[in-house]
Design a protein around this motif. Structure first.
Motif, short mmCIF file in Angstrom:
data_model
loop_
_atom_site.label_atom_id
_atom_site.label_comp_id
_atom_site.label_asym_id
_atom_site.label_seq_id
_atom_site.Cartn_x
_atom_site.Cartn_y
_atom_site.Cartn_z
N SER A 144 -10.02 5.19 -2.14
CA SER A 144 -9.34 5.04 -0.86
C SER A 144 -10.13 5.76 0.23
O SER A 144 -10.96 6.63 -0.05
CB SER A 144 -7.91 5.58 -0.92
OG SER A 144 -7.91 6.98 -1.12
N HIS A 151 -4.71 4.06 5.99
CA HIS A 151 -5.01 4.34 4.59
C HIS A 151 -5.54 3.05 3.96
O HIS A 151 -4.80 2.06 3.83
CB HIS A 151 -3.76 4.82 3.85
CG HIS A 151 -3.99 5.20 2.42
ND1 HIS A 151 -4.36 6.48 2.05
CD2 HIS A 151 -3.94 4.48 1.28
CE1 HIS A 151 -4.50 6.52 0.73
NE2 HIS A 151 -4.25 5.32 0.24
N THR A 208 -7.43 0.86 0.90
CA THR A 208 -7.83 0.68 -0.49
C THR A 208 -8.44 -0.72 -0.62
O THR A 208 -8.52 -1.47 0.36
CB THR A 208 -6.64 0.82 -1.45
OG1 THR A 208 -5.68 -0.22 -1.18
CG2 THR A 208 -5.96 2.18 -1.30
#
Length: 648
Positions: free
Chosen positions: A157, A570, A572
């Protein structure tokens, strides 16, 4: 450049040479190049300059523009009067905050020409790693800073904080304190208006030494380069801002208040504009002096000037700021400039890439951005994030249908005046006009408008068309104050019908997490109606404004124009989560409040009950997910603060 009044005019209509020392310009009397053993560090003789820590490292440390194997580290030498023409400053980098083993070190000399700032391009570092750094001069040591390099291979991440419009006089900057306390961030992005030129008449929250006097250079627009440099010093004298720079690397672009070369104030001052000598070139010069930013080549390629010998990384052309930070296979970060090309700066922008009309970016930057984003996608990078100054997506009076003459615009964003270039940019990402294959997974983070925005990126400003969104409903979450209930409006559903993608026109998403202080719709509305700022009446009036804008602009998925703070992105491999974090700007030490959480998907999946389409931003609950703050897995110990912060 006169202070921008678009939003203020709109909301009101809808409602019915300084005496302080200029250190940067001083020279040593003796003309000696030798650094003295001890500097002029005694403040007792009436020395007046914005400071936070003991001399000579009174403005702390900072880092920025990290690459996989290097990062810029910064500090400034401040004396009561310069003790030599040049000062030698030693720097050190370690893997641990106790500096048990120094990995990299060197000495750099600074002088008045660069306002005694020190910037080092530290090389030979490991990717995706945290480091600690410090400086030495006159037998004294700076506080320790923490930074982090970019990855060059896959990571689980990446976490990026986003903020803009950080007005010292308008807020206590509690949000910057909360940012400093986070230990899992990879980067802090600032979208511009990093500093401010004048005090907003609606927002006299605080002043240095509580001196709200426009005769003083710390409470009005700057008159010359010395006062401009002093403005950065004032910003660095705030403890929360200083600590946020101490703990994280930053990636900064400028906006209109950073580049204000013309004198102008909302509050009356005993000076007039004729006394100002500030130039555009000086505003960009001081930006590079006082920010931990890595300069780029003058050829418009966006390529960095890489300094390997520890010398000061000076820009070839201080007016070039667009650049790219590669963050491995998960992310490329781009910084653009949609400010310096505005007519008020007197530059001529090449618009030959457009059929007609004007260009905000100029052909060189436009082609660099579109070609670089396409190359990023072709290289298999999952996400592209653009650090942009002002709202790109339509957020204004809509047109009824495509093809009819456009209706007059309010001007909430400067892109309302450049629809042709906006359309060309988004069409290029879509692969239209011979550009080739589509570029997906694009994120634009923006500031300037002082409101919380989440939007799909479409070029059409028509109310009626093929693009369809869900109905807007009140945000069930509260803001940072008791009056800000049901904070904003968002769409509870995606608007898509099963596997049928009704928002296919979107080529990316936009995330704008308000401002770090400068006022939003409620404060301007309160001023127009002579109401108490933050009152229930002004919040209710702003709710009506938000509802009108989200209803008329179908691309907007969330809008809140009362609260202030920062955002978290965030990332990912399968999703991007966007969080709006708010604080009461009028209360020192205000708690962090999660106001809204949105999501975008890296891959299309229409097999579930609610389809997941790329390049669309939705509330997490629209996909059956609970609202829960994200957290990073790569955590580093904070840099210690071993000296007392004493703003003065």
């Amino acid at each position: 450049m006169a202070p921008p009044l678009d939003r203020r005019h709109f909301l009101k209509g809808a409602a019915a040479l300084g005496a302080a020392p200029l250190i940067g310009g001083l020279q040593a009397c003796g003309g000696s190049d030798a650094t003295p053993a001890s500097g002029n560090l005694d403040e007792s003789a009436g020395f007046d300059y914005p400071l936070a820590l003991p001399l000579p490292f009174a403005h702390g440390v900072a880092s920025g523009d990290p690459l996989r194997d290097r990062v810029i580290i910064w500090t400034r030498i401040t004396e009561t009067t310069p003790s030599a023409d040049e000062i030698a400053v030693r720097w050190e980098v370690s893997e641990t905050p106790d500096f048990a083993r120094v990995l990299r070190s060197g000495t750099q000399r600074t002088n008045a020409a660069r306002d005694w700032t020190v910037k080092v391009d530290v090389t030979q570092l490991a990717p995706a790693s945290s480091y600690y750094y410090r400086f030495h001069a006159f037998g004294r040591t700076s506080i320790t800073g923490r930074t982090r390099t970019a990855p060059d291979s896959a990571v689980d991440s990446l976490r990026i904080a986003v903020l803009s419009c950080s007005s010292y006089w308008s807020s206590w900057w509690s949000g910057l304190g909360h940012l400093a306390d986070r230990n899992d961030l990879d980067l802090v992005i600032h979208c511009g208006d990093y500093i401010y030129d004048f005090v907003d008449q609606d927002e006299e929250v605080r002043a240095r030494k509580d001196a709200k006097d426009t005769a003083l250079p710390d409470y009005r627009d700057w008159l010359n380069i010395g006062e401009l440099r002093r403005r950065y010093a004032l910003w660095r004298s705030d403890p929360n801002n200083l600590r946020a720079h101490q703990q994280h690397p930053w990636f900064i672009v400028w906006d209109n208040h950073d580049l204000d070369e013309d004198y102008g104030n909302e509050l009356a001052t005993p000076f007039d504009g004729e006394q100002s000598t500030t130039t555009l070139a000086q505003t960009t010069q001081v930006f590079w002096e006082w920010t931990p930013s890595r300069p780029v080549k003058a050829d418009g390629s966006g390529e960095f000037i890489l300094v390997d010998d520890g010398s000061y990384p000076a820009p070839e052309d201080s007016q070039r700021v667009w650049r790219r930070l590669p963050y491995g296979p998960l992310l490329d970060v781009f910084g653009v400039d949609t400010q310096i090309g505005l007519p008020g700066h007197g530059l001529t922008m090449d618009a030959s890439h457009l059929p007609s009309g004007n260009s905000l970016m100029g052909r060189t930057q436009f082609e660099w951005l579109t070609q670089s984003m396409r190359a990023s996608a072709e290289a298999g990078v999952t996400w592209r994030l653009v650090n942009n100054q002002t709202w790109l997506a339509p957020a204004d009076v809509p047109d009824l249908v495509e093809g009819l003459p456009p209706l007059p615009k309010i001007g909430i964003s400067r892109w309302s005046d450049y629809p042709e270039e906006r359309a060309a940019l988004l069409q290029n990402l879509r692969g239209d006009h011979g550009a080739g294959s589509r570029v997906r997974n694009n994120i634009v983070v923006s500031g300037d408008a002082h409101g919380n925005l989440a939007s799909d990126l479409i070029e059409s400003t028509a109310l009626l068309g093929a693009y369809v969104s869900g109905l807007p409903v009140p945000n069930p979450r509260p803001g940072s104050t008791a009056a800000n209930v049901l904070a904003g409006f968002g769409r509870a559903t995606t608007g898509n019908l099963g596997p049928l993608n009704l928002r296919e026109a979107s080529v990316g998403v936009e995330f704008a997490p308000s401002s770090m202080g400068r006022g939003g719709g409620d404060e301007l509305l309160a001023n127009a109606l002579q109401l108490e700022p933050g009152s229930a009446a002004t919040v209710a009036g702003t709710r009506l404004l938000e509802l009108a804008l989200i209803a008329l602009n179908k691309n907007i998925q969330f809008l809140e124009w009362v609260d202030h703070g920062y955002g978290i992105v965030h990332l990912t491999a399968d999703r991007a989560v966007f969080e709006y974090w708010w604080q009461d700007k009028l209360t020192p030490g205000s708690p962090d409040v999660l106001g809204r959480q949105m999501i975008a998907w890296a891959q299309t999946d229409s097999s579930g009950l609610v389809a997941r389409f790329q390049d669309q931003i939705d509330d997490v609950t629209a996909h059956g997910l609970a609202v829960a703050p994200t957290r990073g897995t790569r955590v580093a110990d904070p840099a210690p603060l071993t000296q007392t912060l004493a703003p003065r």
